[in-house]
Write an enzyme that holds these catalytic residues in place. Structure first.
Site, PDB file in Angstrom:
ATOM      1  N   GLU A  51       1.996  -4.305  12.995  1.00 56.21           N
ATOM      2  CA  GLU A  51       0.751  -3.652  12.544  1.00 56.21           C
ATOM      3  C   GLU A  51      -0.422  -4.627  12.646  1.00 56.21           C
ATOM      4  OE1 GLU A  51       1.174  -1.461   8.850  1.00 56.21           O
ATOM      5  OE2 GLU A  51       2.617  -0.113   9.797  1.00 56.21           O
TER       6      GLU A  51
ATOM      7  N   GLU B   2       8.896   2.167  12.689  1.00 56.34           N
ATOM      8  CA  GLU B   2       8.764   2.488  11.253  1.00 56.34           C
ATOM      9  C   GLU B   2       8.470   3.968  11.166  1.00 56.34           C
ATOM     10  OE1 GLU B   2       6.307   0.071   8.675  1.00 56.34           O
ATOM     11  OE2 GLU B   2       6.892  -1.761   9.729  1.00 56.34           O
TER      12      GLU B   2
HETATM   13  O1  AHR Z   1       7.480  -0.099   5.309  1.00 57.57           O
HETATM   14  C1  AHR Z   1       6.475  -0.510   4.444  1.00 57.57           C
HETATM   15  C2  AHR Z   1       5.262  -1.034   5.183  1.00 57.57           C
HETATM   16  O2  AHR Z   1       4.653  -0.013   5.897  1.00 57.57           O
HETATM   17  C3  AHR Z   1       5.516  -2.093   6.226  1.00 57.57           C
HETATM   18  O3  AHR Z   1       5.615  -3.361   5.676  1.00 57.57           O
HETATM   19  C4  AHR Z   1       4.313  -1.987   7.094  1.00 57.57           C
HETATM   20  O4  AHR Z   1       4.565  -2.369   8.420  1.00 57.57           O
HETATM   21  C5  AHR Z   1       3.901  -0.534   6.958  1.00 57.57           C
HETATM   22  O5  AHR Z   1       2.578  -0.390   6.689  1.00 57.57           O
END
Ligand code: AHR
Length: 515
Positions: free
Chosen positions: A194, A316
């Site tokens: 991110e 994710e």
């Molecule tokens: O999964 C929780 C968080 O969500 C992670 O650390 C991040 O990459 C995303 O914003």
């Protein structure tokens, strides 16, 4: 190709009008072309709340049964669903993690503040050796995410050398000094996380250059070939994908995508267990958005990489709710209901359908954080409804995806008949032994759905199935009642004259095996 698609679609529509049935499906069993990589079924473990500490790691002196500090019950449960890869150490934590703090004698490792997640003390007792030991115990491939946001090129380069170099070098020697003679194999390597947000608040242009610089020094030692995954877009930031594909292109092997299903707003996401049907509808409708995101990011990738050499990696994904009342807001601990099983089933069907471009994905996260497959409470452990979806979908690992054409009945938005989503989501594959598996999700919480599937040239003499369903959509497992929602045999499917008929219970995830 287009004409073929049109003809099949028209055929499906005609079939619908003629038979006036609900959901119509055509299985193109002879058109399988792409493999569903087992890595679509990957998981994610961050130094966040009780994912690592308490979830995986209890330490060697713990009364909780463990092997070199790693919980035996959690390892067994994850082995039972054959998790193919595990992403670590973050997430946002990755871009503030300095790996050298997590090696050497545990009592001498420096402590740090986990600024992203609750401001707690991170004592670095779980580091590189412990993570790779966990992966070996699980029989899973590590997916390590390096630090671009606050780490140096040298630091990342040395981490790769420390883990994977077999010869004589400062880092390989340091690894030996810390008790590991032979290098590990690591394929999946994330170059930041991110980087548009917690990983450095960068522009796509700036990150593209940084990616190229960091990735250059992540070397392939011996026969260890890294599969480098660049930090990708947030949700629908198509410009990010455009810039990365244009500037980095095939110098990366994967480009990530992060999208979470949030029922309401980021400020008030909604409860994991207390929701009405309108909120349920919104959650499922937001889940279906993954299909649009994957499709549109893929279109951009196709432009620069028509041979599909770069993987789109939704590393994710999952549901994100308000934390359970009374728990640390920075720990992201949430319960997991039948609604989450529906979310998992739909997302995994979407990834299967897009397996030509999507070859790795990671649900967030494995234990005790967000849409977990496992929850623990000291020595207790439970398997969530989401776990059972991964269990059912195991059949798709490395199988050949079989294209399907599906015309679904609609599940209408409560109180607004003109807004709707597909009631049924599906995907199909053929495994190495020739068995065909179809996974179906009925997200309609009130109505059973009948599916009629034209099997075409595929003939099957035997059908069996398993299902996950429950009386209420917010049913879940607790430490007192850990088997409230669990898989059962499914017998409401039959084949007559080349047509498969299935009666899907309301709010269900079903896996059928045809041979
Ligand atoms: O999964 C929780 C968080 O969500 C992670 O650390 C991040 O990459 C995303 O914003």
């Amino acid at each position: 190709m287009k004409i073929k698609f049109l003809l099949t679609t028209v055929a499906v529509m005609v079939l619908c009008i003629n038979l006036n049935a609900q959901n119509k499906m055509v299985l193109n069993a002879e058109q399988g072309k792409y493999q569903i990589s087992k890595h679509i079924y990957g998981h994610f473990s961050e130094h966040l709340g009780n994912c690592i500490y308490g979830g995986f790691w209890v330490g060697e002196d713990s009364p909780i049964p463990n092997t070199r500090g790693i919980r035996n019950d959690v390892v067994k449960a994850l082995k039972d669903i054959s998790i193919p890869n595990l992403r670590w150490p973050g997430g946002c934590f990755a871009d503030e993690y300095h790996w050298m703090d997590g090696i050497g004698p545990r009592d001498q490792r420096p402590k740090m503040v986990n600024t992203h997640w609750g401001g707690v003390v991170e004592d670095n007792s779980f580091g590189t050796h412990e993570f790779l030991d966990l992966c070996e115990q699980l029989g899973t491939e590590p997916y390590i995410c390096g630090n671009v946001g606050s780490g140096s090129v040298e630091e990342m380069s040395k981490w790769v050398e420390y883990i994977t170099f077999d010869g004589e070098s400062p880092m390989a020697n340091l690894r030996r000094q810390n008790g590991r003679d032979k290098p590990w194999k690591v394929k999946f390597w994330g170059v930041g996380n991110e980087n548009w947000g917690c990983g450095g608040n960068m522009t796509a242009n700036f990150y593209s250059d940084l990616y190229s610089r960091y990735a250059t020094y992540c070397r392939n030692y011996g026969d260890n070939q890294l599969f480098k995954i660049a930090g990708g877009a947030n949700t629908d930031d198509y410009n990010w994908t455009e810039v990365l594909m244009k500037q980095v292109g095939t110098r990366m092997q994967g480009l990530s995508l992060h999208y979470y299903t949030v029922p309401k707003t980021w400020a008030d996401k909604g409860s994991a267990t207390q929701f009405d049907e309108a909120e349920y509808y919104a959650t499922i409708s937001n889940t279906y958005r993954m299909d649009e995101l994957v499709t549109r990011h893929s279109v951009i990738m196709d432009k620069y990489d028509p041979q599909k050499r770069v993987t789109l990696a939704p590393d994710e994904w999952g549901a994100w709710y308000n934390v359970e009342p009374g728990t640390n807001p920075g720990f992201l601990y949430q319960q997991n209901t039948m609604r989450d099983a529906i979310i998992a089933g739909i997302n995994l069907n979407i990834f299967n359908q897009h397996c030509d471009r999507v070859k790795i994905a990671n649900i967030a996260q494995t234990v005790n954080v967000l849409q977990s497959v496992i929850l623990t409470d000291n020595d207790k452990m439970l398997l969530t409804p989401t776990y059972w979806v991964f269990y059912l979908y195991k059949v798709h690992h490395d199988a050949t995806m079989l294209p399907i054409h599906f015309v679904s009945n609609k599940y209408k938005m409560p109180g607004n008949n003109s807004v709707n989503i597909d009631a049924v989501s599906a995907s199909a594959s053929r495994d190495a032994s020739g068995k065909v598996h179809i996974t179906l999700v009925n997200c309609d919480p009130n109505n059973e759905q009948t599916v009629e599937c034209d099997l075409g040239k595929f003939t099957a003499s035997n059908i069996s199935g398993k299902a996950l369903t429950s009386a209420k959509i917010n049913d879940h497992n607790t430490f007192e009642n850990p088997n409230n929602v669990t898989v059962m045999d499914f017998n409401s499917a039959s084949i007559n004259d080349g047509t498969l008929s299935v009666k899907l219970p309301s709010k269900s995830v079903v896996m059928l095996e045809l041979q």
